[in-house]
Write a protein that holds these residues in place. Sequence first.
Motif, PDB file in Angstrom:
ATOM      1  N   SER A  19       0.896  -1.161   0.000  1.00  0.00           N
ATOM      2  CA  SER A  19       0.000   0.000   0.000  1.00  0.00           C
ATOM      3  C   SER A  19       0.930   1.204   0.000  1.00  0.00           C
ATOM      4  O   SER A  19       2.152   1.040   0.100  1.00  0.00           O
ATOM      5  N   GLU A  20       0.377   2.414  -0.062  1.00  0.00           N
ATOM      6  CA  GLU A  20       1.236   3.590  -0.076  1.00  0.00           C
ATOM      7  C   GLU A  20       2.037   3.637   1.238  1.00  0.00           C
ATOM      8  O   GLU A  20       1.456   3.600   2.332  1.00  0.00           O
ATOM      9  N   GLY A  21       3.363   3.611   1.126  1.00  0.00           N
ATOM     10  CA  GLY A  21       4.206   3.664   2.323  1.00  0.00           C
ATOM     11  C   GLY A  21       4.551   2.315   2.920  1.00  0.00           C
ATOM     12  O   GLY A  21       5.256   2.259   3.931  1.00  0.00           O
ATOM     13  N   ALA A  22       4.071   1.214   2.324  1.00  0.00           N
ATOM     14  CA  ALA A  22       4.313  -0.125   2.905  1.00  0.00           C
ATOM     15  C   ALA A  22       4.853  -1.092   1.855  1.00  0.00           C
ATOM     16  O   ALA A  22       4.283  -1.219   0.767  1.00  0.00           O
ATOM     17  N   VAL A  23       5.952  -1.749   2.187  1.00  0.00           N
ATOM     18  CA  VAL A  23       6.592  -2.692   1.243  1.00  0.00           C
ATOM     19  C   VAL A  23       7.059  -3.960   1.966  1.00  0.00           C
ATOM     20  O   VAL A  23       7.331  -3.945   3.165  1.00  0.00           O
ATOM     21  N   VAL A  24       7.160  -5.038   1.179  1.00  0.00           N
ATOM     22  CA  VAL A  24       7.874  -6.238   1.627  1.00  0.00           C
ATOM     23  C   VAL A  24       9.197  -6.261   0.873  1.00  0.00           C
ATOM     24  O   VAL A  24       9.208  -6.192  -0.361  1.00  0.00           O
ATOM     25  N   LEU A  25      10.303  -6.326   1.604  1.00  0.00           N
ATOM     26  CA  LEU A  25      11.633  -6.449   1.002  1.00  0.00           C
ATOM     27  C   LEU A  25      12.026  -7.916   1.164  1.00  0.00           C
ATOM     28  O   LEU A  25      12.475  -8.345   2.227  1.00  0.00           O
ATOM     29  N   ARG A  26      11.795  -8.676   0.087  1.00  0.00           N
ATOM     30  CA  ARG A  26      12.023 -10.120   0.174  1.00  0.00           C
ATOM     31  C   ARG A  26      13.509 -10.429   0.377  1.00  0.00           C
ATOM     32  O   ARG A  26      14.369  -9.920  -0.351  1.00  0.00           O
ATOM     33  N   GLN A  27      13.792 -11.231   1.361  1.00  0.00           N
ATOM     34  CA  GLN A  27      15.131 -11.748   1.669  1.00  0.00           C
ATOM     35  C   GLN A  27      16.170 -10.680   1.997  1.00  0.00           C
ATOM     36  O   GLN A  27      17.366 -10.944   1.984  1.00  0.00           O
ATOM     37  N   PHE A  28      15.668  -9.484   2.331  1.00  0.00           N
ATOM     38  CA  PHE A  28      16.585  -8.364   2.594  1.00  0.00           C
ATOM     39  C   PHE A  28      17.542  -8.680   3.739  1.00  0.00           C
ATOM     40  O   PHE A  28      18.707  -8.267   3.726  1.00  0.00           O
ATOM     41  N   ALA A  29      17.059  -9.423   4.749  1.00  0.00           N
ATOM     42  CA  ALA A  29      17.892  -9.705   5.934  1.00  0.00           C
ATOM     43  C   ALA A  29      18.569 -11.070   5.849  1.00  0.00           C
ATOM     44  O   ALA A  29      19.191 -11.506   6.823  1.00  0.00           O
ATOM     45  N   PHE A  30      18.463 -11.703   4.693  1.00  0.00           N
ATOM     46  CA  PHE A  30      19.048 -13.051   4.575  1.00  0.00           C
ATOM     47  C   PHE A  30      20.546 -13.060   4.889  1.00  0.00           C
ATOM     48  O   PHE A  30      21.006 -13.913   5.648  1.00  0.00           O
ATOM     49  N   PRO A  31      21.321 -12.123   4.354  1.00  0.00           N
ATOM     50  CA  PRO A  31      22.777 -12.169   4.628  1.00  0.00           C
ATOM     51  C   PRO A  31      23.117 -12.051   6.116  1.00  0.00           C
ATOM     52  O   PRO A  31      24.108 -12.613   6.569  1.00  0.00           O
ATOM     53  N   GLN A  32      22.299 -11.344   6.874  1.00  0.00           N
ATOM     54  CA  GLN A  32      22.581 -11.130   8.308  1.00  0.00           C
ATOM     55  C   GLN A  32      21.911 -12.173   9.201  1.00  0.00           C
ATOM     56  O   GLN A  32      22.025 -12.097  10.430  1.00  0.00           O
ATOM     57  N   GLY A  33      21.185 -13.125   8.598  1.00  0.00           N
ATOM     58  CA  GLY A  33      20.341 -14.042   9.372  1.00  0.00           C
ATOM     59  C   GLY A  33      21.041 -14.708  10.543  1.00  0.00           C
ATOM     60  O   GLY A  33      20.555 -14.689  11.669  1.00  0.00           O
ATOM     61  N   ARG A  34      22.201 -15.296  10.269  1.00  0.00           N
ATOM     62  CA  ARG A  34      22.902 -16.021  11.349  1.00  0.00           C
ATOM     63  C   ARG A  34      23.355 -15.068  12.455  1.00  0.00           C
ATOM     64  O   ARG A  34      23.270 -15.400  13.639  1.00  0.00           O
ATOM     65  N   ASP A  35      23.846 -13.894  12.075  1.00  0.00           N
ATOM     66  CA  ASP A  35      24.310 -12.922  13.078  1.00  0.00           C
ATOM     67  C   ASP A  35      23.137 -12.430  13.932  1.00  0.00           C
ATOM     68  O   ASP A  35      23.256 -12.272  15.157  1.00  0.00           O
ATOM     69  N   LEU A  36      22.008 -12.164  13.274  1.00  0.00           N
ATOM     70  CA  LEU A  36      20.832 -11.700  14.016  1.00  0.00           C
ATOM     71  C   LEU A  36      20.397 -12.760  15.022  1.00  0.00           C
ATOM     72  O   LEU A  36      20.105 -12.449  16.185  1.00  0.00           O
ATOM     73  N   LEU A  37      20.387 -14.016  14.597  1.00  0.00           N
ATOM     74  CA  LEU A  37      19.969 -15.102  15.502  1.00  0.00           C
ATOM     75  C   LEU A  37      20.957 -15.281  16.646  1.00  0.00           C
ATOM     76  O   LEU A  37      20.558 -15.550  17.784  1.00  0.00           O
ATOM     77  N   GLY A  38      22.235 -15.095  16.370  1.00  0.00           N
ATOM     78  CA  GLY A  38      23.236 -15.171  17.441  1.00  0.00           C
ATOM     79  C   GLY A  38      22.992 -14.090  18.483  1.00  0.00           C
ATOM     80  O   GLY A  38      23.054 -14.339  19.697  1.00  0.00           O
ATOM     81  N   GLU A  39      22.673 -12.882  18.034  1.00  0.00           N
ATOM     82  CA  GLU A  39      22.388 -11.776  18.963  1.00  0.00           C
ATOM     83  C   GLU A  39      21.086 -12.025  19.729  1.00  0.00           C
ATOM     84  O   GLU A  39      20.995 -11.698  20.915  1.00  0.00           O
ATOM     85  N   ILE A  40      20.085 -12.591  19.042  1.00  0.00           N
ATOM     86  CA  ILE A  40      18.821 -12.911  19.740  1.00  0.00           C
ATOM     87  C   ILE A  40      19.112 -13.891  20.878  1.00  0.00           C
ATOM     88  O   ILE A  40      18.610 -13.730  21.999  1.00  0.00           O
ATOM     89  N   ARG A  41      19.947 -14.888  20.627  1.00  0.00           N
ATOM     90  CA  ARG A  41      20.266 -15.876  21.683  1.00  0.00           C
ATOM     91  C   ARG A  41      21.008 -15.186  22.835  1.00  0.00           C
ATOM     92  O   ARG A  41      20.731 -15.456  23.997  1.00  0.00           O
ATOM     93  N   ARG A  42      21.917 -14.294  22.503  1.00  0.00           N
ATOM     94  CA  ARG A  42      22.689 -13.610  23.543  1.00  0.00           C
ATOM     95  C   ARG A  42      21.759 -12.719  24.391  1.00  0.00           C
ATOM     96  O   ARG A  42      21.817 -12.730  25.619  1.00  0.00           O
ATOM     97  N   ILE A  43      20.904 -11.949  23.713  1.00  0.00           N
ATOM     98  CA  ILE A  43      20.000 -11.027  24.430  1.00  0.00           C
ATOM     99  C   ILE A  43      19.028 -11.804  25.323  1.00  0.00           C
ATOM    100  O   ILE A  43      18.825 -11.463  26.494  1.00  0.00           O
ATOM    101  N   THR A  44      18.451 -12.874  24.768  1.00  0.00           N
ATOM    102  CA  THR A  44      17.405 -13.577  25.523  1.00  0.00           C
ATOM    103  C   THR A  44      17.987 -14.490  26.610  1.00  0.00           C
ATOM    104  O   THR A  44      17.235 -15.031  27.423  1.00  0.00           O
ATOM    105  N   ALA A  45      19.321 -14.615  26.659  1.00  0.00           N
ATOM    106  CA  ALA A  45      19.944 -15.331  27.781  1.00  0.00           C
ATOM    107  C   ALA A  45      19.804 -14.508  29.065  1.00  0.00           C
ATOM    108  O   ALA A  45      19.761 -15.067  30.159  1.00  0.00           O
ATOM    109  N   THR A  46      19.721 -13.166  28.944  1.00  0.00           N
ATOM    110  CA  THR A  46      19.510 -12.343  30.152  1.00  0.00           C
ATOM    111  C   THR A  46      18.088 -11.767  30.187  1.00  0.00           C
ATOM    112  O   THR A  46      17.421 -11.849  31.206  1.00  0.00           O
ATOM    113  N   ALA A  47      17.627 -11.196  29.070  1.00  0.00           N
ATOM    114  CA  ALA A  47      16.242 -10.693  29.009  1.00  0.00           C
ATOM    115  C   ALA A  47      15.413 -11.839  28.424  1.00  0.00           C
ATOM    116  O   ALA A  47      15.215 -11.923  27.207  1.00  0.00           O
ATOM    117  N   HIS A  48      14.956 -12.716  29.297  1.00  0.00           N
ATOM    118  CA  HIS A  48      14.337 -13.966  28.862  1.00  0.00           C
ATOM    119  C   HIS A  48      13.078 -13.734  28.036  1.00  0.00           C
ATOM    120  O   HIS A  48      12.337 -12.782  28.290  1.00  0.00           O
TER     121      HIS A  48
END
Length: 216
Positions: A19-48
């Motif tokens: 819609s106006e102002g809204a988009v899907v960027l397909r696979q935009f975060a694919f290259p960072q996927g593993r790093d993002l998941l590593g950070e999610i695991r680190r963050i949720t080890a303290t902020a459960h």
Amino acid sequence: MTPDLFADLPIEMTTETLSEGAVVLRQFAFPQGRDLLGEIRRITATAHLRHMKTPGGHSMSVAMSCCGSWGWVTDARGYRYQAEDPCSGALWPAMPSVFSALAKSAALTAGYPDFTPDACLINCYEPGAKMGLHQDKNERDLSQPIVSVSLGLPQVFQFGGLTRSERPLNIPLGHGDVVVWGGPSRLRYHGVLTLKAGTHPLTGACRYNLTFRCAR
Ligand code: SIN
Ligand code: FE2
């Protein structure tokens, strides 16, 4: 050496307008996927990850945590942003630079050049979990968009209108897909349908969603 499960898959980044102002960027975060998941695991080890209660007393099916200066919380007192994790009393973990850089570049690609998120919600859906149609409206500056990153199992995202009664589009989102909504679409209703069981090579039996906001 661990074999790279995605090494032979081509990434195809495409943009779909919702819609106006809204988009899907397909696979935009694919290259960072593993790093993002590593950070999610680190963050949720303290902020459960936890199942918060709505003001009405219902336990949410999605497990949530946060990082950044502000975290979104819900309890009997209502919905709000606050600087401390109510489970520990400590400040939310800082937003990792891989998170903020990705969110900024997705926003820029979607036409929002000034996006500097101060809050990131981390949602973890297990099979059976869903999120009903709602508006993101607890943020102070509604001129800034929402940037939403999907990781792991696929889940159907619903993107509706400015009223709850407008029939939503059903958009399947996969690992690495990013949705950005702002401008005239900033207050559109959205949610996700019930997660179906499955296994993803990087997340196992769940889907993570990161939503970046300018909260305060
Ligand atoms: C949300 O609206 O906060 C989450 C949407 C999603 O999980 O894709
Ligand atoms: Fe939302």
